[in-house]
Design a protein around this motif. Structure first.
Motif, PDB file in Angstrom:
ATOM      1  N   ASP A 121       0.834  -1.209   0.000  1.00  0.00           N
ATOM      2  CA  ASP A 121       0.000   0.000   0.000  1.00  0.00           C
ATOM      3  C   ASP A 121       0.864   1.253   0.000  1.00  0.00           C
ATOM      4  N   ARG A 122       1.969   1.220   0.730  1.00  0.00           N
ATOM      5  CA  ARG A 122       2.880   2.366   0.768  1.00  0.00           C
ATOM      6  C   ARG A 122       3.430   2.648  -0.628  1.00  0.00           C
ATOM      7  N   ARG A 123       3.787   1.602  -1.366  1.00  0.00           N
ATOM      8  CA  ARG A 123       4.314   1.794  -2.712  1.00  0.00           C
ATOM      9  C   ARG A 123       3.268   2.412  -3.632  1.00  0.00           C
ATOM     10  N   ILE A 124       2.017   1.983  -3.513  1.00  0.00           N
ATOM     11  CA  ILE A 124       0.952   2.549  -4.341  1.00  0.00           C
ATOM     12  C   ILE A 124       0.732   4.012  -3.994  1.00  0.00           C
ATOM     13  N   GLU A 125       0.713   4.319  -2.708  1.00  0.00           N
ATOM     14  CA  GLU A 125       0.547   5.716  -2.286  1.00  0.00           C
ATOM     15  C   GLU A 125       1.713   6.569  -2.784  1.00  0.00           C
ATOM     16  N   ALA A 126       2.917   6.022  -2.693  1.00  0.00           N
ATOM     17  CA  ALA A 126       4.098   6.759  -3.143  1.00  0.00           C
ATOM     18  C   ALA A 126       4.041   7.008  -4.645  1.00  0.00           C
ATOM     19  N   LEU A 127       3.606   6.014  -5.396  1.00  0.00           N
ATOM     20  CA  LEU A 127       3.513   6.175  -6.846  1.00  0.00           C
ATOM     21  C   LEU A 127       2.489   7.246  -7.207  1.00  0.00           C
ATOM     22  N   ASN A 128       1.346   7.241  -6.536  1.00  0.00           N
ATOM     23  CA  ASN A 128       0.333   8.264  -6.791  1.00  0.00           C
ATOM     24  C   ASN A 128       0.872   9.652  -6.467  1.00  0.00           C
ATOM     25  N   TYR A 129       1.589   9.758  -5.346  1.00  0.00           N
ATOM     26  CA  TYR A 129       2.168  11.054  -4.963  1.00  0.00           C
ATOM     27  C   TYR A 129       3.180  11.519  -6.012  1.00  0.00           C
ATOM     28  N   THR A 130       4.032  10.617  -6.443  1.00  0.00           N
ATOM     29  CA  THR A 130       5.072  10.971  -7.403  1.00  0.00           C
ATOM     30  C   THR A 130       4.483  11.421  -8.725  1.00  0.00           C
ATOM     31  N   LEU A 131       3.460  10.738  -9.196  1.00  0.00           N
ATOM     32  CA  LEU A 131       2.814  11.130 -10.440  1.00  0.00           C
ATOM     33  C   LEU A 131       2.175  12.512 -10.319  1.00  0.00           C
ATOM     34  N   ALA A 132       1.634  12.805  -9.143  1.00  0.00           N
ATOM     35  CA  ALA A 132       0.979  14.100  -8.927  1.00  0.00           C
ATOM     36  C   ALA A 132       1.978  15.230  -8.717  1.00  0.00           C
ATOM     37  N   HIS A 133       3.237  14.887  -8.461  1.00  0.00           N
ATOM     38  CA  HIS A 133       4.251  15.903  -8.181  1.00  0.00           C
ATOM     39  C   HIS A 133       5.419  15.807  -9.159  1.00  0.00           C
ATOM     40  N   ASP A 134       5.098  15.439 -10.368  1.00  0.00           N
ATOM     41  CA  ASP A 134       6.110  15.353 -11.415  1.00  0.00           C
ATOM     42  C   ASP A 134       6.322  16.714 -12.063  1.00  0.00           C
ATOM     43  N   ASP A 135       7.582  17.042 -12.306  1.00  0.00           N
ATOM     44  CA  ASP A 135       7.930  18.236 -13.081  1.00  0.00           C
ATOM     45  C   ASP A 135       7.399  19.528 -12.474  1.00  0.00           C
ATOM     46  N   GLY A 136       7.456  19.612 -11.134  1.00  0.00           N
ATOM     47  CA  GLY A 136       7.071  20.853 -10.467  1.00  0.00           C
ATOM     48  C   GLY A 136       5.594  21.022 -10.205  1.00  0.00           C
ATOM     49  N   LEU A 137       4.803  19.968 -10.408  1.00  0.00           N
ATOM     50  CA  LEU A 137       3.367  20.069 -10.145  1.00  0.00           C
ATOM     51  C   LEU A 137       3.103  20.047  -8.634  1.00  0.00           C
ATOM     52  N   ALA A 138       2.032  20.685  -8.208  1.00  0.00           N
ATOM     53  CA  ALA A 138       1.554  20.651  -6.818  1.00  0.00           C
ATOM     54  C   ALA A 138       2.669  20.947  -5.814  1.00  0.00           C
TER      55      ALA A 138
END
Length: 276
Positions: free
Chosen positions: A124-141
């Protein structure tokens, strides 16, 4: 003794799970041999004697030389490897027996555990981390970068995104990344610290790259553009290096590193932080 170079051996990656472990190990082994270009055959979810026999028939009928690299957790299937018509690297066999002798415990022989959900909390931690990373790619959020375990900084196309994703998927790290643009950094005599990065301290890790390599990568994305020109890449690399030096941000040269190597060195930077 000098051995004749085999340019294209057939390598059958046999697993009762996904085959990721077998492929990773085999590819790592073959990097040690120059002039060898294996033909890879990934055969996942081999979980019955019949399917394993089918693999053997395929290996025997195909071009030679051939090799089986197996990660089979099931002890009965591992025993059947002795019937292979081609050489076998049994990844689990000898190692499992050694661990059983060391620990005094019999292995459970559960197929697919290496890349299954296993520890649900970790998964679950890996899934949460992946979602966070996708949402914070290239200066987003950038407003919640304080949640990140690490924020990668560097020029566009310096490997920030794939490294962030690798850290999230393999280690469950909340990894964000932020592109450094010279125009944003230069505000006065001292390179400017972007607002969203302030207060993050030891969470920042920089990636540097030679202008020549950066231009080569960008040329493949935007041919004959100012973005890909050597002059532009050189100016960005100089400004970013100055930024890292002024703000004392740990950084590493990724010019000749694979994503796996970059991720490992980023983790070393994280482990070296005060209080880590």
């Amino acid at each position: 003794m000098t051995e004749a170079v085999v340019t294209c051996p057939q390598v059958y990656l046999v697993s009762d799970g996904t085959g990721i472990t077998a492929e990773t190990l085999a590819r790592s082994l073959f990097t040690q041999f120059t002039g060898v270009d294996p033909a890879w055959h990934r055969l996942p979810f081999v979980q019955t004697p019949g399917r394993l026999a089918g693999v053997f028939a395929r290996a025997a009928a195909g071009p030679q030389p051939a090799l089986v690299v197996a990660t089979l957790a099931n002890a009965d299937l591992r025993a059947d490897l002795r019937h292979s018509p081609v050489p076998v690297i049994d990844v689990f066999g000898e190692q499992v027996e050694r661990l059983e002798n060391l620990l005094g415990v019999t292995a459970q022989s559960v197929s697919g555990r290496a890349h299954g959900m296993g520890d649900v909390t970790r998964y679950d931690r890996r899934i949460e981390a992946l979602n966070y990373t996708l949402a914070h790619d290239d200066g987003l959020a950038i407003q919640d970068l304080s949640v990140a375990d690490v924020v990668l900084l560097g020029a566009s196309r310096s490997g920030k995104t794939p490294t962030s994703l690798y850290l999230a998927m393999n280690y469950g790290l909340f990894a964000a990344n932020y592109p450094l643009v010279p125009e944003d950094l230069r505000q006065g005599d001292i390179p400017h610290m972007p607002e969203g990065l302030r207060g993050l301290g030891g969470r920042l890790v920089g990636l540097t790259i030679t202008p020549q390599r950066l231009a080569q990568i960008r040329e493949g994305r935007r041919p004959d553009s100012r973005y890909a020109s050597l002059a532009q890449c050189r100016a960005e690399c100089v400004a970013i290096q100055e930024f890292f030096d002024i703000w004392r941000i740990p950084h590493l040269d990724v010019t000749e590193l694979s994503i796996e190597e970059i991720a490992t060195r980023v983790r070393d930077c994280m482990d070296a932080r005060p209080g880590a």
